[in-house]
Write a protein that holds these residues in place. Structure first.
Motif, mmCIF file in Angstrom:
data_model
loop_
_atom_site.group_PDB
_atom_site.id
_atom_site.type_symbol
_atom_site.label_atom_id
_atom_site.label_comp_id
_atom_site.label_asym_id
_atom_site.label_seq_id
_atom_site.Cartn_x
_atom_site.Cartn_y
_atom_site.Cartn_z
ATOM 1 N N ASP A 56 -4.160 3.676 -4.780
ATOM 2 C CA ASP A 56 -4.014 2.247 -4.471
ATOM 3 C C ASP A 56 -3.664 1.449 -5.722
ATOM 4 O O ASP A 56 -2.883 0.497 -5.683
ATOM 5 C CB ASP A 56 -5.281 1.696 -3.813
ATOM 6 C CG ASP A 56 -6.521 1.908 -4.660
ATOM 7 O OD1 ASP A 56 -6.665 2.987 -5.271
ATOM 8 O OD2 ASP A 56 -7.366 0.992 -4.724
ATOM 9 N N GLU A 107 -2.548 -0.536 1.736
ATOM 10 C CA GLU A 107 -3.378 -0.426 0.530
ATOM 11 C C GLU A 107 -4.799 -0.017 0.896
ATOM 12 O O GLU A 107 -5.417 0.798 0.198
ATOM 13 C CB GLU A 107 -3.377 -1.760 -0.222
ATOM 14 C CG GLU A 107 -2.013 -2.137 -0.794
ATOM 15 C CD GLU A 107 -2.035 -3.469 -1.522
ATOM 16 O OE1 GLU A 107 -2.917 -3.656 -2.379
ATOM 17 O OE2 GLU A 107 -1.173 -4.318 -1.223
ATOM 18 N N ARG A 156 -6.790 3.395 -0.251
ATOM 19 C CA ARG A 156 -8.115 3.317 -0.865
ATOM 20 C C ARG A 156 -9.116 4.186 -0.112
ATOM 21 O O ARG A 156 -9.935 4.884 -0.709
ATOM 22 C CB ARG A 156 -8.559 1.852 -0.897
ATOM 23 C CG ARG A 156 -9.698 1.560 -1.853
ATOM 24 C CD ARG A 156 -9.951 0.056 -1.951
ATOM 25 N NE ARG A 156 -8.801 -0.642 -2.510
ATOM 26 C CZ ARG A 156 -8.042 -1.498 -1.832
ATOM 27 N NH1 ARG A 156 -8.308 -1.778 -0.569
ATOM 28 N NH2 ARG A 156 -7.002 -2.083 -2.412
#
Length: 369
Positions: free
Chosen positions: A211, A237, A241
């Motif tokens: 990320d 994103e 993550r």
């Protein structure tokens, strides 16, 4: 000060190097990654030694006599086992490309350190008395988890340093300093070969900070230059993550990127020239949201679910283990030979085989509940 953790005192190859150099100089230093890694409590597979006070011709003679092999057309870097030995040098950009440098001998440690890219890579340790030199506060930056360039003029001479900066930030979980980011934004990576770009991408892909990498690609306007696409999605994103907490695989970034944004995989790999083994993994099934037992088990017809790049949550891992398909593929008892005996052939054989195996899978799932 944090203790330096390079222990080569009993390394016979290192002692041999010290022995051959000690009659000619007292200024030879471990530099770069091995020193940085020691402060990060990380091991090193290779060690760079930078040498002062020896004439290039004599240095070449000593290295050849020592049995080290030279790399490069001038100002050899000599390789001996896990050690790279080179004279300290100035590098002056005189033409385009990563080979377009004029190289001269350097006789000043601070000037030698200044040609390096980031402060964390400019740390030096004398091989004879283990004196520690840190001209640009690299240790302070390392402890503050910051990656910072050293010199504006020399830094911009090699645009690969933009990608190296991201790579270091991801590998060691550092933040790129604001002034370095600002300078990187002015640098054009278009002159870099795909091989040089991809070599840094492979290092990034192996980290658990995907990320962070994607964020820097966006900030530095690199995404279109390295992937030929421009995307924008905070959910992606979040997926990066989340997934990297569970999946440790070099293909994870590309698997998520290409599937989430519905990018043509064949076209993407043709343009980027990334290694083809990553393409195969990117072609695995991709499912956002909840996946039911049947569709999860279907994936296990090809691979154990522990190898599926979509197993990115506790819920999915528990689900896979309950199906007893986490560590192995689903073993079908139906074979093509059985259907041949029943008179199926050609295209019909393939269709019937898949139909029966899917029914077999449904029956298996019922038995697990």
């Amino acid at each position: 000060m944090q203790k330096l953790k390079i222990d080569l005192k009993n390394d016979q190859d290192f002692l041999s190097i010290k022995n051959i150099l000690k009659s000619y100089t007292k200024r030879a230093y471990l530099v770069g990654g091995c020193v940085r890694n020691s402060f990060l409590n990380l091991s090193s597979d290779d060690y760079d030694i930078e040498i002062y006070d020896i004439h290039p011709k004599l240095f070449d003679e000593l290295m050849k006599k020592f049995g080290a092999s030279g790399v490069g057309k001038s100002f050899f870097v000599y390789k001996y086992k896990k050690f790279d030995l080179a004279l300290a040098r100035y590098e002056n950009k005189i033409s385009k490309g990563h080979k377009g440098f004029e190289v001269k001998v350097c006789n000043d440690e601070q000037e030698g350190a200044k040609r390096r890219d980031f402060t964390i890579n400019a740390l030096m340790v004398n091989i004879f008395d283990f004196e520690f030199l840190d001209f640009f506060n690299g240790l302070q930056d390392l402890q503050a988890k910051i990656i910072r360039h050293i010199d504006d003029k020399s830094f911009i001479e090699d645009s690969l340093r933009v990608l190296r900066g991201i790579s270091f930030a991801c590998r060691f979980d550092l933040m790129i300093a604001k002034e370095s980011l600002k300078l990187m934004q002015t640098m054009d990576i278009n002159e870099l070969s795909r091989d040089r770009i991809n070599n840094e991408l492979y290092k990034i892909f192996k980290t658990s900070n995907l990320d962070k990498a994607y964020g820097y690609f966006k900030i530095l306007n690199l995404e279109e230059k390295i992937f030929f696409y421009k995307t924008q999605n905070t959910e992606f994103e979040n997926l990066l993550r989340q997934s990297q907490k569970f999946i440790k695989d070099e293909a994870l970034f590309l698997y998520l990127y290409l599937n989430f944004f519905h990018i043509n995989k064949e076209d993407f790999f043709k343009k980027t020239k990334l290694k083809k083994e990553l393409l195969k993994k990117c072609e695995q099934e991709f499912v956002l949201g909840i996946i039911d037992d049947f569709n999860l088990a279907k994936i296990a017809l090809k691979i154990p679910l522990c190898k599926w790049l979509g197993l990115w949550s506790d819920e999915r891992i528990v689900q896979a283990k309950k199906l007893n398909l986490y560590n192995h593929t689903f073993e079908s008892k139906i074979s093509a030979n059985d259907l041949l005996k029943e008179g199926f052939s050609g295209k019909e054989l393939g269709v019937e085989l898949e139909k029966r195996r899917l029914q077999e899978l449904k029956n298996y799932i019922k038995e697990q509940k």
